[in-house]
Design a protein around this motif. Structure first.
Motif, PDB file in Angstrom:
ATOM      1  N   ASP A  86       0.877  -1.168   0.000  1.00 31.35           N
ATOM      2  CA  ASP A  86       0.000   0.000   0.000  1.00 31.35           C
ATOM      3  C   ASP A  86       0.913   1.216   0.000  1.00 31.35           C
ATOM      4  OD1 ASP A  86      -1.572   2.220   0.764  1.00 31.35           O
ATOM      5  OD2 ASP A  86      -2.936   0.947   1.921  1.00 31.35           O
ATOM      6  N   LEU A  87       0.956   1.934  -1.106  1.00 35.38           N
ATOM      7  CA  LEU A  87       1.878   3.064  -1.246  1.00 35.38           C
ATOM      8  C   LEU A  87       1.586   4.205  -0.273  1.00 35.38           C
ATOM      9  CD1 LEU A  87       2.213   3.171  -5.140  1.00 35.38           C
ATOM     10  CD2 LEU A  87       3.851   2.267  -3.482  1.00 35.38           C
ATOM     11  N   GLU A  88       0.392   4.212   0.313  1.00 37.31           N
ATOM     12  CA  GLU A  88       0.040   5.239   1.294  1.00 37.31           C
ATOM     13  C   GLU A  88       0.513   4.881   2.704  1.00 37.31           C
ATOM     14  OE1 GLU A  88      -1.533   8.175   0.554  1.00 37.31           O
ATOM     15  OE2 GLU A  88      -1.305   7.571  -1.553  1.00 37.31           O
ATOM     16  N   LYS A  89       0.730   3.576   2.964  1.00 33.63           N
ATOM     17  CA  LYS A  89       1.042   3.124   4.325  1.00 33.63           C
ATOM     18  C   LYS A  89       2.386   2.428   4.468  1.00 33.63           C
ATOM     19  CE  LYS A  89      -3.820   2.302   5.381  1.00 33.63           C
ATOM     20  NZ  LYS A  89      -4.812   1.291   5.775  1.00 33.63           N
ATOM     21  N   ASP A  90       2.880   1.829   3.400  1.00 36.52           N
ATOM     22  CA  ASP A  90       4.069   0.981   3.457  1.00 36.52           C
ATOM     23  C   ASP A  90       5.262   1.646   2.777  1.00 36.52           C
ATOM     24  OD1 ASP A  90       2.210  -0.850   4.498  1.00 36.52           O
ATOM     25  OD2 ASP A  90       1.928  -1.810   2.554  1.00 36.52           O
ATOM     26  N   SER A  91       6.431   1.099   3.034  1.00 37.50           N
ATOM     27  CA  SER A  91       7.666   1.593   2.414  1.00 37.50           C
ATOM     28  C   SER A  91       8.430   0.407   1.830  1.00 37.50           C
ATOM     29  CB  SER A  91       8.527   2.292   3.469  1.00 37.50           C
ATOM     30  OG  SER A  91       9.781   2.636   2.937  1.00 37.50           O
ATOM     31  N   LEU A  92       8.919   0.580   0.618  1.00 35.89           N
ATOM     32  CA  LEU A  92       9.727  -0.429  -0.059  1.00 35.89           C
ATOM     33  C   LEU A  92      10.943   0.276  -0.636  1.00 35.89           C
ATOM     34  CD1 LEU A  92      10.147  -3.284  -1.368  1.00 35.89           C
ATOM     35  CD2 LEU A  92       8.803  -2.415  -3.298  1.00 35.89           C
ATOM     36  N   ARG A  93      12.117  -0.279  -0.364  1.00 40.08           N
ATOM     37  CA  ARG A  93      13.369   0.268  -0.910  1.00 40.08           C
ATOM     38  C   ARG A  93      14.172  -0.856  -1.524  1.00 40.08           C
ATOM     39  NH1 ARG A  93      15.282   5.377   1.934  1.00 40.08           N
ATOM     40  NH2 ARG A  93      13.415   6.086   2.997  1.00 40.08           N
TER      41      ARG A  93
END
Length: 95
Positions: A60-67
């Motif tokens: 969820d791009l509003e709640k989560d972070s991915l790097r």
């Protein structure tokens, strides 16, 4: 190419817990867990694109972070490890 994948998934709701399990499973299919939300992966460009596609469908791009970090050079030159370090060769389970 060698990459480092990190993520932080909000798990306050059951839907977040489900996303977390899915993200971890996708990452395990491409590499090895080195910390709870950190994976080292050795992938081709096509595998990287497939992995990103799968992950972006889940988070969820509003709640989560991915790097996703590209490691230049071999793992032994790009990573300094202190403490336990178990390296395995992952078996890619790309469908």
């Amino acid at each position: 190419m060698d990459i480092l994948v990190t993520y932080d998934v909000e798990t306050l709701e059951p839907s977040g817990q489900k996303r977390l399990r899915k993200v971890a499973t996708i990452c395990q299919n491409f590499g090895q867990r080195v910390q709870k939300s950190v994976f080292e992966c050795s992938v081709s460009q096509a595998q990287l694109e497939e992995m990103e596609h799968q992950l972006l469908r889940v988070i969820d791009l509003e709640k989560d972070s991915l790097r996703i970090y590209t490691l230049y050079g071999s793992r032994s030159k790009a990573v300094r490890v202190y403490g336990k370090d178990v390296t395995i060769q992952p078996h890619h389970k790309v469908s």
